[in-house]
Design a protein around this motif. Structure first.
Motif, PDB file in Angstrom:
ATOM      1  N   UNK A  93       0.837  -1.213   0.000  1.00 41.36           N
ATOM      2  CA  UNK A  93       0.000   0.000   0.000  1.00 41.36           C
ATOM      3  C   UNK A  93       0.866   1.255   0.000  1.00 41.36           C
ATOM      4  N   UNK A 102       2.253   1.707  -3.408  1.00 43.40           N
ATOM      5  CA  UNK A 102       1.187   2.139  -4.342  1.00 43.40           C
ATOM      6  C   UNK A 102       0.980   3.659  -4.242  1.00 43.40           C
ATOM      7  N   UNK A 103       1.021   4.172  -2.984  1.00 39.48           N
ATOM      8  CA  UNK A 103       0.835   5.614  -2.791  1.00 39.48           C
ATOM      9  C   UNK A 103       2.059   6.389  -3.255  1.00 39.48           C
ATOM     10  N   UNK A 104       3.218   5.864  -2.904  1.00 46.17           N
ATOM     11  CA  UNK A 104       4.446   6.579  -3.211  1.00 46.17           C
ATOM     12  C   UNK A 104       4.633   6.735  -4.723  1.00 46.17           C
ATOM     13  N   UNK A 105       4.293   5.712  -5.470  1.00 43.77           N
ATOM     14  CA  UNK A 105       4.480   5.760  -6.921  1.00 43.77           C
ATOM     15  C   UNK A 105       3.203   6.192  -7.650  1.00 43.77           C
ATOM     16  N   UNK A 160      -3.871  -5.131  -5.686  1.00 41.17           N
ATOM     17  CA  UNK A 160      -3.163  -5.123  -4.403  1.00 41.17           C
ATOM     18  C   UNK A 160      -3.250  -6.498  -3.740  1.00 41.17           C
ATOM     19  N   UNK A 190       5.158  18.042  -8.203  1.00 37.16           N
ATOM     20  CA  UNK A 190       4.477  16.796  -7.916  1.00 37.16           C
ATOM     21  C   UNK A 190       3.757  16.915  -6.570  1.00 37.16           C
ATOM     22  N   UNK A 245      -5.975   9.096  -4.213  1.00 41.47           N
ATOM     23  CA  UNK A 245      -5.076   7.949  -4.081  1.00 41.47           C
ATOM     24  C   UNK A 245      -5.422   7.003  -2.943  1.00 41.47           C
ATOM     25  N   UNK A 246      -5.563   7.541  -1.727  1.00 41.65           N
ATOM     26  CA  UNK A 246      -5.655   6.639  -0.578  1.00 41.65           C
ATOM     27  C   UNK A 246      -6.966   5.852  -0.562  1.00 41.65           C
ATOM     28  N   UNK A 278      -6.830   2.612  -2.549  1.00 41.48           N
ATOM     29  CA  UNK A 278      -5.983   1.468  -2.176  1.00 41.48           C
ATOM     30  C   UNK A 278      -6.505   0.750  -0.933  1.00 41.48           C
ATOM     31  N   UNK A 281       3.354  14.590 -12.777  1.00 44.31           N
ATOM     32  CA  UNK A 281       3.232  13.144 -12.584  1.00 44.31           C
ATOM     33  C   UNK A 281       1.900  12.612 -13.099  1.00 44.31           C
TER      34      UNK A 281
END
Lengths: 156, 731
Positions: free
Chosen positions: A85, A88-91, A104, B211, B217-218, B221, B636
């Motif tokens: 996770x 996934x956030x970092x990229x 995931x 960026x 995003x969160x 996931x 990005x």
């Protein structure tokens, strides 16, 4: 009544035993993070873990998980899950995000079995998960990053 | 863009809304009704609201006492990153802290949330979201900032000019006073709305061009992001519909006794598009649908098949079509040419195949109708639903959710799946909210495909190999004909989306003719990510490559010589070629191909690097992409759209194809309609041209460029020209 464990809690569902696990999770248990994409185990959007193994829940009858432990995106945890996770956030992997629960879940299972997969092993483990936004390059990079962070932690 | 652009707001005046105790500040922009009404073509969605002449604030920014800045997105987030992009524009001018900014979806409202490029219509498409919002969102942020400063100046009895704002904090340096946005929100809402705002000098940008984390995003996931498929309402029922097996067929007779006997099935309704089974959940509805006995009336069904259709298209291309562009005298120039080339290209129907199959939720109530949808054509669907239900557009309340992909599909010009859901809700007597769910097969076989096309090209070269004549004929269905968009899209019988990318050929050729034959087939067609360019770019860029080869010239140099009028095209081509190492040897069994294309005012060049595989097939090792999209708001996100847009195009390059047989769709799921999987994804490098031009879209322009780049690389690899898509994985 079909009883199994979902994300660590016991659950009893009064549903048709033939109902696919996907719809038992979504419609009966009310957990909507696991997605419907094809209903034919072709796209991987419905991937969950049953007793720790990644399975496509859209074809699997709910009766077949009686007494077993099911983990969905809402409950997946542990070192590999945290690393995936985070990566996934970092990229910034996600775009529309619809397939990402399944991506995931597949990635976490891969790293739990094999913390240092090579590119061919990544492609092989992830080949059942379609992403129409084609975030594949970032998925591959994120799995590599998660793998590195896992090995970094175990060395520390 | 000049430094510190002052924007006179007389043209677009600001209004406050929600000035209630504790409500904080809400700001927006309104269009004077006169100007808006002039844009509002009679009968187009949205004109009704504007004709009424109401001054409704078009609110884009809310600042709450808890210090949250909420940016209201008039555009659908379908993966393209628009929530992040719009929030960046507002936060930049507001000098908000990125972490305090949230995004929520705007309701459907043509008078406040229209796409500024589309007149009085709200919708997301044509890669316009950031381009049309660029100044609008910045002005909204700048005005809110100015009101926060005015509130602080009043509270502290200091001059506004001595107050600074940074990272969500309003400060008066010499007195050491400061306040958060939240602390000033209520007072700011009582300030007069500025008649003029100043937007930043680009040199002062601290978010634009940097960026920043995606705003969506969160939630994507951890399973918490809510898509239409995930909407759960009290008492909601789920419906599946049995659609006709062939386009144009209708229900003759239904025996629904067995379906009604399935536990969980609540009702079966015959509706215009088929037979709907309404049940307590998906599984019951699915079993109920399986149990239906339907006798279809196929007397009016489409009889076309892909193969015979393509043969007839080829025949049509023998004769001249309607003129989309004509310069010089092509026939004469072809006759006199030292060397003549011709080639034809074939393109199949394509399904969008978003990961989330089409779906929506509709509830009928005393106020009218409430909709939950990954809404891409907000006010078009609003008008269509209002018309169908016999209520006003304002009575149709639209909740826009994340879309699990769309690629154009959710902007259906006939509001197809929404009207289907409305028909079911109506047939059910409006007793319960209805969630319409399409299975993958329903989604793939419903049509609304990228049309099938045939292209025929002829060119003449002079003795030096320079092109002197270019004739391009296109045969296929019109997307715009018969829709509300026809008047905007179709001129003198030529649908601009059939010829875009061909009629604006950038290469300097003295004699050019681009012609169109529009066919009528009965298979529903629609815009598909990058629309006309999905086929025109392939034909143009493969053919120019053939010309370069016939002239014995390097394909990059040859193009550059013909691009004198288009410096931005030249620059992206040069950038991609340079970063790809164009001209440097690659080794045995490897080759490069290049393609360049402009769509939606964005220029993209791609270089594909291929390897011959031991099994005779090929592998795409690397794709280098250069893009000029003006000012890069979120680099990005742009990179992500270039990677993903290219990957989406790669599916259609390699394997995706919808086949029609006797009016029926052959493919139903991802076994037949094959799409790109991870092992086929090449390494991708994206290079963004530095630019001070206004931003242009990035959602679509990468998609059409990959197919010609790969086909040209295949030619470089083995000397064979591929002139039909998909190429097949073992080409």
């Amino acid at each position: 009544m079909i009883g199994f464990e979902i994300n660590g809690s016991a659950i009893e569902l009064d549903v048709d035993p033939d109902m696919p696990l996907l719809w038992a999770i979504r419609d009966a248990a009310g957990l909507t993070g696991t997605k419907y994409g094809c209903g034919a185990a072709l796209c991987g959007a419905c991937t969950v873990h049953v007793d720790g193994r990644a399975v496509r829940s859209c074809l699997l009858a709910v009766s077949s998980v009686a007494g077993k432990s099911v983990t969905t995106i809402e409950g997946v945890s542990g070192g590999a899950a945290a690393a995936v996770k985070q990566a996934w956030l970092e990229l910034e992997v996600v775009q529309c995000g619809y397939c990402q629960s399944g991506q995931i879940m597949s990635a976490v299972e891969l790293l739990e079995r094999n913390p240092s997969p090579d590119d061919a092993q990544i492609d092989s483990a992830m080949r059942g998960n379609i992403c129409r936004c084609a975030t594949y390059a970032r998925i591959r990079d994120a799995i590599r990053l998660a793998s590195r962070s896992l090995s970094g932690r175990s060395e520390a | 863009m000049t430094a510190n652009t002052r924007v006179n707001l007389a043209r677009r005046s600001f209004l406050k809304a929600g000035v209630e105790a504790g409500a904080g500040l809400t700001l927006g922009v309104i269009l004077p009704p006169l100007a808006a009404a002039q844009d509002a073509a009679p009968g187009l969605p949205g004109s009704g609201a504007l004709v009424a002449g109401r001054f409704e604030p078009n609110a884009f920014v809310t600042i709450a006492p808890d210090n949250t800045v909420t940016v209201i997105s008039k555009h659908l987030e379908m993966g393209q990153g628009v929530y992040t992009g719009l929030a960046t524009l507002v936060a930049e001018e507001l000098d908000a802290d990125w972490d305090q900014v949230a995004v929520s979806a705007a309701p459907a409202d043509a008078s406040r949330y229209n796409n500024l490029f589309w007149g009085p219509m709200q919708g997301t498409g044509g890669s316009t979201a950031i381009a049309n919002s660029f100044m609008q969102m910045r002005e909204a942020g700048a005005a809110a900032r100015q009101m926060l400063i005015a509130a602080a100046a009043e509270r502290w009895s200091v001059a506004a000019g001595e107050i600074t704002v940074a990272s969500g904090v309003v400060r008066h340096a010499s007195s050491g006073r400061s306040a958060s946005f939240g602390e000033l929100a209520e007072a700011a809402a009582r300030q007069p709305v500025p008649t003029e705002v100043t937007v930043k000098d680009p040199a002062d940008f601290r978010l634009i061009g940097k960026r920043v984390p995606r705003k969506d995003g969160s939630g994507k996931i951890d399973g918490s992001a809510v898509f239409t498929q995930d909407v759960q309402l009290d008492g909601m029922l789920t419906s599946l519909v049995a659609h006709p097996p062939r386009f144009g067929a209708r229900v003759n007779k239904v025996d629904s006794a067995a379906a009604r006997a399935v536990p969980g099935v609540v009702a079966v309704h015959q509706i215009p598009s088929g037979v709907a089974v309404v049940a307590r959940d998906f599984w019951s509805a699915s079993r109920g649908r399986d149990a239906l006995q339907i006798d279809w009336d196929e007397s009016g069904a489409v009889t076309a098949s892909s193969a015979t259709l393509m043969a007839s298209y080829r025949e049509r291309a023998q004769s001249a079509g309607l003129v989309a562009r004509s310069e010089g005298a092509v026939d004469t120039a072809l006759e006199k040419a030292a060397n003549r080339l011709d080639a034809s290209y074939e393109f199949p129907y394509l399904a969008h195949a978003a990961m989330e199959p089409m779906n929506c939720v509709i509830r009928l109530d005393e106020q009218g109708c409430e909709v939950w949808n990954g809404e891409q054509l907000h006010t078009g669907d609003q008008m269509a639903l209002a018309g169908f239900l016999g209520i006003t557009p304002q009575q149709v309340r639209v909740n826009t959710l994340f879309a699990g992909g769309s690629f154009g599909r959710r902007a259906n010009p006939q509001s197809d799946y929404l009207l289907e859901a409305a028909a079911i809700a109506k047939a059910s007597g409006g007793k319960a909210p209805v969630k319409l769910v399409w299975t993958r097969e329903d989604d793939m076989r419903a049509g609304w495909f990228r049309p099938m096309y045939f292209h025929s090209l002829r060119a003449g070269l002079d003795a030096q190999g320079r092109p002197v004549a270019w004739q391009h004929r296109i045969v296929g269905q019109s997307i715009g004909a018969g829709t509300a968009f026809e008047s905007a899209m179709v001129r003198d019988g030529v649908d601009s989306t059939s010829v875009e990318g061909a009629s604006n050929l950038p290469y300097a050729i003295p004699n050019v003719s681009v012609e169109l034959h529009t066919t009528e087939v009965g298979v529903p067609v629609q815009w598909w990510r990058a629309v006309g360019s999905t086929h025109t770019a392939f034909a143009v860029e493969c053919f120019i490559d053939e010309l370069a080869h016939a002239a014995g010239r390097d394909p990059v140099e040859y193009r550059l010589e013909l691009l004198g009028e288009h410096p931005r095209h030249s620059a992206v081509l040069q950038l991609a070629a340079e970063r790809a190492g164009w001209g440097k040897p690659l080794g045995e069994g490897k080759a490069r191909g290049v393609a360049l294309h402009e769509s939606f005012n964005t220029r993209v060049a791609q270089v594909a690097e291929l390897s011959r595989m031991p099994n005779g097939g090929f592998q795409i090792d690397r794709v280098v992409i250069a893009v000029d999209c003006g000012i890069a708001i979120n680099p990005d996100v742009i990179r992500a759209q270039m990677e993903g847009g290219m990957g989406y195009g790669l599916s259609a390059t390699l394997e995706s194809e919808i086949t029609i047989e006797n009016g029926a769709v052959v493919e139903g799921n991802f076994d037949g309609y094959r799409v790109l999987r991870i092992g086929q994804m090449p390494k991708v490098e994206v290079h963004i041209v530095k630019s001070a031009e206004p931003p242009t879209g990035v959602g679509e322009p990468a998609t059409p460029v990959i197919a010609p780049a790969v086909a040209n690389a295949l030619f470089a690899l083995d000397g064979k020209r591929a002139r039909r898509l998909p190429l097949g994985v073992n080409s």
